[in-house]
Design a protein around this motif. Structure first.
Motif, PDB file in Angstrom:
ATOM      1  N   GLN A  42      -9.469  -9.039 -19.587  1.00  0.00           N
ATOM      2  CA  GLN A  42     -10.262  -8.962 -18.364  1.00  0.00           C
ATOM      3  C   GLN A  42     -11.223 -10.138 -18.276  1.00  0.00           C
ATOM      4  O   GLN A  42     -11.401 -10.742 -17.208  1.00  0.00           O
ATOM      5  CB  GLN A  42     -11.048  -7.646 -18.318  1.00  0.00           C
ATOM      6  CG  GLN A  42     -11.858  -7.462 -17.039  1.00  0.00           C
ATOM      7  CD  GLN A  42     -12.745  -6.236 -17.083  1.00  0.00           C
ATOM      8  OE1 GLN A  42     -13.158  -5.801 -18.166  1.00  0.00           O
ATOM      9  NE2 GLN A  42     -13.053  -5.668 -15.939  1.00  0.00           N
ATOM     10  N   TYR A  43     -11.835 -10.466 -19.407  1.00  0.00           N
ATOM     11  CA  TYR A  43     -12.777 -11.595 -19.436  1.00  0.00           C
ATOM     12  C   TYR A  43     -12.069 -12.899 -19.052  1.00  0.00           C
ATOM     13  O   TYR A  43     -12.570 -13.668 -18.223  1.00  0.00           O
ATOM     14  CB  TYR A  43     -13.401 -11.714 -20.821  1.00  0.00           C
ATOM     15  CG  TYR A  43     -14.385 -12.851 -20.957  1.00  0.00           C
ATOM     16  CD1 TYR A  43     -15.693 -12.717 -20.508  1.00  0.00           C
ATOM     17  CD2 TYR A  43     -13.995 -14.059 -21.527  1.00  0.00           C
ATOM     18  CE1 TYR A  43     -16.601 -13.762 -20.630  1.00  0.00           C
ATOM     19  CE2 TYR A  43     -14.892 -15.113 -21.647  1.00  0.00           C
ATOM     20  CZ  TYR A  43     -16.186 -14.945 -21.194  1.00  0.00           C
ATOM     21  OH  TYR A  43     -17.079 -15.990 -21.308  1.00  0.00           O
ATOM     22  N   ILE A  44     -10.908 -13.137 -19.656  1.00  0.00           N
ATOM     23  CA  ILE A  44     -10.161 -14.360 -19.351  1.00  0.00           C
ATOM     24  C   ILE A  44      -9.792 -14.418 -17.877  1.00  0.00           C
ATOM     25  O   ILE A  44      -9.951 -15.457 -17.214  1.00  0.00           O
ATOM     26  CB  ILE A  44      -8.904 -14.452 -20.234  1.00  0.00           C
ATOM     27  CG1 ILE A  44      -9.292 -14.691 -21.705  1.00  0.00           C
ATOM     28  CG2 ILE A  44      -7.975 -15.559 -19.749  1.00  0.00           C
ATOM     29  CD1 ILE A  44      -8.131 -14.599 -22.672  1.00  0.00           C
ATOM     30  N   ASN A  45      -9.322 -13.305 -17.325  1.00  0.00           N
ATOM     31  CA  ASN A  45      -8.937 -13.281 -15.913  1.00  0.00           C
ATOM     32  C   ASN A  45     -10.128 -13.515 -14.996  1.00  0.00           C
ATOM     33  O   ASN A  45     -10.018 -14.233 -13.987  1.00  0.00           O
ATOM     34  CB  ASN A  45      -8.265 -11.950 -15.577  1.00  0.00           C
ATOM     35  CG  ASN A  45      -6.878 -11.834 -16.170  1.00  0.00           C
ATOM     36  OD1 ASN A  45      -6.206 -12.833 -16.396  1.00  0.00           O
ATOM     37  ND2 ASN A  45      -6.444 -10.607 -16.445  1.00  0.00           N
ATOM     38  N   ARG A  46     -11.270 -12.927 -15.339  1.00  0.00           N
ATOM     39  CA  ARG A  46     -12.440 -13.116 -14.493  1.00  0.00           C
ATOM     40  C   ARG A  46     -12.969 -14.549 -14.581  1.00  0.00           C
ATOM     41  O   ARG A  46     -13.441 -15.102 -13.577  1.00  0.00           O
ATOM     42  CB  ARG A  46     -13.532 -12.104 -14.861  1.00  0.00           C
ATOM     43  CG  ARG A  46     -13.204 -10.687 -14.416  1.00  0.00           C
ATOM     44  CD  ARG A  46     -14.371  -9.746 -14.591  1.00  0.00           C
ATOM     45  NE  ARG A  46     -15.524 -10.134 -13.783  1.00  0.00           N
ATOM     46  CZ  ARG A  46     -16.659  -9.429 -13.736  1.00  0.00           C
ATOM     47  NH1 ARG A  46     -16.770  -8.305 -14.447  1.00  0.00           N
ATOM     48  NH2 ARG A  46     -17.668  -9.836 -12.996  1.00  0.00           N
ATOM     49  N   MET A  47     -12.873 -15.158 -15.746  1.00  0.00           N
ATOM     50  CA  MET A  47     -13.296 -16.552 -15.866  1.00  0.00           C
ATOM     51  C   MET A  47     -12.365 -17.469 -15.075  1.00  0.00           C
ATOM     52  O   MET A  47     -12.816 -18.400 -14.403  1.00  0.00           O
ATOM     53  CB  MET A  47     -13.329 -16.972 -17.334  1.00  0.00           C
ATOM     54  CG  MET A  47     -14.395 -16.254 -18.154  1.00  0.00           C
ATOM     55  SD  MET A  47     -16.070 -16.526 -17.547  1.00  0.00           S
ATOM     56  CE  MET A  47     -16.282 -18.260 -17.960  1.00  0.00           C
ATOM     57  N   ARG A  48     -11.074 -17.207 -15.147  1.00  0.00           N
ATOM     58  CA  ARG A  48     -10.120 -18.049 -14.426  1.00  0.00           C
ATOM     59  C   ARG A  48     -10.257 -17.904 -12.923  1.00  0.00           C
ATOM     60  O   ARG A  48     -10.069 -18.871 -12.181  1.00  0.00           O
ATOM     61  CB  ARG A  48      -8.697 -17.712 -14.867  1.00  0.00           C
ATOM     62  CG  ARG A  48      -8.356 -18.232 -16.258  1.00  0.00           C
ATOM     63  CD  ARG A  48      -7.007 -17.730 -16.734  1.00  0.00           C
ATOM     64  NE  ARG A  48      -6.685 -18.285 -18.049  1.00  0.00           N
ATOM     65  CZ  ARG A  48      -5.694 -17.843 -18.816  1.00  0.00           C
ATOM     66  NH1 ARG A  48      -4.935 -16.839 -18.416  1.00  0.00           N
ATOM     67  NH2 ARG A  48      -5.469 -18.402 -19.992  1.00  0.00           N
ATOM     68  N   SER A  49     -10.583 -16.699 -12.463  1.00  0.00           N
ATOM     69  CA  SER A  49     -10.752 -16.475 -11.021  1.00  0.00           C
ATOM     70  C   SER A  49     -12.180 -16.758 -10.571  1.00  0.00           C
ATOM     71  O   SER A  49     -12.495 -16.596  -9.390  1.00  0.00           O
ATOM     72  CB  SER A  49     -10.364 -15.039 -10.662  1.00  0.00           C
ATOM     73  OG  SER A  49     -11.219 -14.103 -11.314  1.00  0.00           O
TER      74      SER A  49
END
Length: 603
Positions: free
Chosen positions: A471-478
Motif C-alpha cells: 500500500q505504501y509503495i502504491n501510494r508513493m507512486r500515485s
C-alpha cells in the motif's frame, strides 16, 4: 532514401572521428583523468585474491517481495537480484567515479563526447550458454526505455540512437556532447538476454527466475519469504581482474521479516550472519547477548566516505496547504532534532544540513563568485535569502522546550494568512491545517510522536498513518500522500539521476523520486547545468548552487545521519583488512570457520 543516406554518412563520420581522435580504454573516468588501476592490474586493492570459496551467506530482508523483475515500476523486487546480471562495466567502489570493463573488454569514448562504443568480450555467456552480444545490449536499452521504470527514460534522455555495429560492438550516439556522465552510466547497464525476454512479458511482475549472465543464478524462491542465489561455478567472468577475490559464497540465502526488532532477535539467535544496523537505539542497546559477550558476534563501524545525501520528512507540494514556503518553514521549526537525538538516539547522529551532506559538494556560508554566476540570472525566481543569508537549521538546547521557535512558527503562519480558532490553526477560509504522515516502518512512529505533540501545541493536526509495504509503495507512486519520510542518496559525482529527483520532467512520472512535486524552471536550469558540467570544479559549483536553492525552498525537514556503516556479524564471516573507500564490500567477504548453531529467536 535521403534519411538512409544521412544515417550512413553520420555513421561514417563517427567511424572516421574514432579512427582519428579516440582510442579504446580498459576504464572510463568522468573527466578523462587516469584511473587508479592500470590496464594490466590483476585485482582491486580492497579484495583478498586468495579468499576461500564456499559456504552460505545468510542475510535478512524486510517486508517480503513479490517480483523478480527490478526494472519496472511495479511490485517489490527481491533483494540482491542484481547478482544474477552482468553490466557492461564494473563501478569501482574505491574511486569517486570510475568504470572498468566487465562485459565490455574495451571502451571507446569520442573526444567530443558524441558517442561511446563498447567492445564486448567474446567469451561472455548467459547462464544457458548463449553468448552475450551487441543485440542483447541494444534490446536491453529498448526494453528499459520503453517498458521499464520511468527513471531509465530520464537517465538516458540524451541518447539519440543505439547502433549494433557487429556481434561484439555496440555504439551509443548522443544528442549532444555536454553530458559527461552519460558514457559511464551506460556502462552500468545490466544486460538482459534478448532471446529469453522475447518469450516473456517484460512489463509484468513475475516470480519466474529470469535468465542472467552474472556470478549467481536464482536457486530456490519461496514467494515473499525467502530467496536463495547459487554461485555459478563456471561463470565466464570469474577470472577477470574486476572479479578476483569477490563472490566467495557458494550460496546467498535471504530470509524476510516483517519487523526489524524480530529480525534483530533472529540475528542474535544465529539465524543469519550479517546485519547493517540503521537504528541508533538498537546499536546502543539491542545487541547485548551471550553471543556478543563470548565474542561470537562482532560489531564494527566502517567509515563512510560517500555523500550521505538527504534523509528528511517530505512535503508534497501537490497538496495546496504546502505550496506556501512560510507554512513549510513553520512546520519545520517544530521538529526538535537536538532533543530527539539526545533522548531517542543516544547522541549517535549528526544533523543533515545539505542535500549533499558529508561531502565537498555541500553548500555553506554565502555563494562564492563562481556560484553567483549561476545564481544571479535566477534572481527573482529563487528565494532572496540564497544571496543574503547562510542557510542554518534551528538549534535547541535539547531540553524539549522550544517556545522561541514556536513563536517564530506562529508568526510565519500569521503572515501566510492563518489564525487560531477554537485551538485549531485555520486559514482564511476556516480550513484547519491538518495533514497525514504516511509510514511503512513502525520504528519511525516513536520519532514522529514528539514532533506531533509540538505541532498540536500550535493547533496543527498531524495524523500518523502506517501502511503495509504494498500500500505504501502504491501510494508513493500515485503521489497520494501529504507528508512522508524519504532518502535521496547521492554519489561523489552526481549527474543524470538529479533529473529524477528535482526536474519538472519527472513531476508526473509515478516511479520517479520527485516526491516533493517540484516544477520549477530555475531548479530545472540548475539540474541541467550540473549534468552538463565539464570539469570537477564546475560540477562542485553547480551542485552547491542547486543545494542552496533546494535548502531555502524549505521543501523538506532535514533529519540526521551517521558517517559510518554500523555492521554486526558473526565471527565466522571474515573480510579483507582494507575496505573500499565508498562501500563496505560485502561480496569481498568470505567464510572461515563454523556457522553458529541456530537457536529460536525471541518473539
Amino acid at each position: 532514401m535521403t534519411g538512409h543516406l544521412t544515417t550512413r554518412l553520420l555513421a561514417l563520420l563517427l567511424l572516421l572521428t574514432c579512427a582519428t581522435g579516440s582510442h579504446a580504454e580498459h576504464a572510463l573516468t568522468l573527466y578523462g583523468e587516469a584511473p587508479k588501476y592500470p590496464a594490466d592490474f590483476r585485482h582491486f586493492d580492497y579484495v583478498n585474491p586468495d579468499a576461500p570459496k564456499g559456504g552460505t551467506l545468510r542475510l535478512s530482508g524486510l517486508n517480503g517481495f513479490d517480483s523478480l523483475n527490478p526494472f519496472i515500476p511495479k511490485g517489490n523486487a527481491a533483494d540482491h537480484i542484481g547478482l544474477i546480471y552482468d553490466t557492461l562495466t564494473y563501478h569501482s567502489p574505491d574511486e569517486p567515479f570510475t568504470e572498468y570493463g566487465l562485459l565490455a573488454e574495451r571502451i571507446e569514448r569520442d573526444p567530443d563526447n558524441l558517442f561511446v562504443r563498447f567492445q564486448l568480450r567474446p567469451e561472455a555467456r548467459f547462464h544457458d550458454g548463449q553468448p552475450v552480444t551487441a543485440e542483447d545490449v541494444a534490446h536491453t536499452f529498448e526494453l528499459l526505455t520503453t517498458q521499464g521504470h520511468p527513471l531509465y527514460r530520464q537517465y538516458y534522455a540524451d541518447v539519440a540512437e543505439v547502433v549494433v555495429e557487429s556481434q561484439h560492438s555496440v555504439r551509443f550516439d548522443f544528442k549532444h556532447g555536454h553530458n559527461r556522465e552519460l558514457p559511464l552510466i551506460l556502462g552500468q547497464l545490466q544486460v538482459l538476454p534478448k532471446h529469453w525476454w522475447q518469450g516473456n512479458d517484460f512489463s509484468k511482475t513475475s516470480l519466474q527466475p529470469p535468465l542472467g549472465s552474472g556470478p549467481y543464478r536464482i536457486g530456490r524462491v519461496s514467494a515473499g519469504r525467502s530467496i536463495i542465489y547459487e554461485r555459478v561455478a563456471d561463470w565466464w567472468g570469474k577470472d577477470l581482474p574486476v572479479s578476483r577475490g569477490q563472490y566467495n559464497f557458494d550460496r546467498v540465502h535471504i530470509d524476510y521479516y516483517q519487523d526489524m526488532s524480530v529480525a534483530l532477535e533472529a540475528f542474535k539467535a544465529g539465524q543469519f550472519d550479517f546485519n547493517l544496523e540503521y537504528s541508533a537505539k538498537d546499536w546502543a542497546t539491542g545487541y547485548n547477548s551471550p553471543a556478543l559477550k563470548r565474542g561470537d558476534i562482532l560489531r564494527e563501524e566502517i567509515h563512510n566516505h560517500n555523500p550521505v545525501g538527504m534523509q528528511a520528512y517530505v512535503f508534497n507540494l501537490r497538496r495546496p496547504m504546502f505550496q506556501d514556503r512560510r507554512v513549510r518553514e513553520a512546520i519545520a521549526l517544530l521538529f526538535d532534532y537536538e532533543w530527539t537525538n539526545k533522548q531517542l538516539f543516544y547522541g549517535a547522529y549528526l544533523r543533515t544540513n545539505s542535500f549533499f551532506a558529508n561531502s565537498e559538494l555541500a553548500s555553506s556560508g554565502l555563494p562564492d563568485e563562481a556560484e553567483l554566476e549561476l545564481l544571479e540570472p535566477l534572481r527573482g525566481q529563487i528565494p532572496d535569502e540564497v544571496f543574503t543569508t547562510p542557510f542554518k537549521l534551528p538549534v535547541s538546547d535539547a531540553s524539549g522546550i522550544i517556545r522561541e521557535r514556536r513563536l517564530q512558527a506562529w508568526q510565519l503562519l500569521q503572515d501566510a494568512g492563518y489564525r487560531i480558532e477554537k485551538d485549531r490553526m485555520v486559514n482564511a477560509d476556516g480550513q484547519p491545517l491538518a495533514f497525514e504522515f504516511i509510514i511503512a516502518q513502525t520504528n519511525l512512529e516513536r520519532v514522529l510522536l514528539p514532533f506531533k505533540r509540538n505541532l498540536e501545541e500550535l493547533g496543527i493536526e498531524m495524523t500518523i498513518r502506517r501502511a503495509d509495504v504494498s500500500q505504501y509503495i502504491n501510494r508513493m507512486r500515485s503521489r497520494d500522500f501529504d507528508m512522508t519520510s524519504a532518502i535521496w542518496s547521492q554519489s561523489s559525482s552526481p549527474g543524470n539521476e538529479q533529473r529524477d529527483f528535482w526536474h519538472s520532467s519527472s513531476f508526473d512520472n509515478p516511479g520517479s523520486r520527485n516526491f516533493i512535486g517540484l516544477q520549477d524552471p530555475a531548479i530545472d536550469s540548475l539540474v541541467e547545468g550540473l549534468i552538463n558540467a565539464d570539469s570537477r570544479d564546475s560540477l562542485i559549483t553547480h551542485t552547491r548552487a542547486l543545494d542552496r536553492v533546494l535548502l531555502w525552498g524549505h521543501y523538506v525537514i532535514p533529519n540526521y545521519y551517521t558517517d559510518s556503516w554500523r555492521i554486526a556479524h558473526w565471527k565466522h564471516l571474515q573480510r579483507p583488512a582494507k575496505p573500499p573507500l565508498y562501500d563496505y564490500g560485502l561480496f569481498t567477504w568470505w567464510i572461515d570457520g563454523q556457522q553458529p548453531q541456530v537457536q529460536e529467536a525471541a518473539e
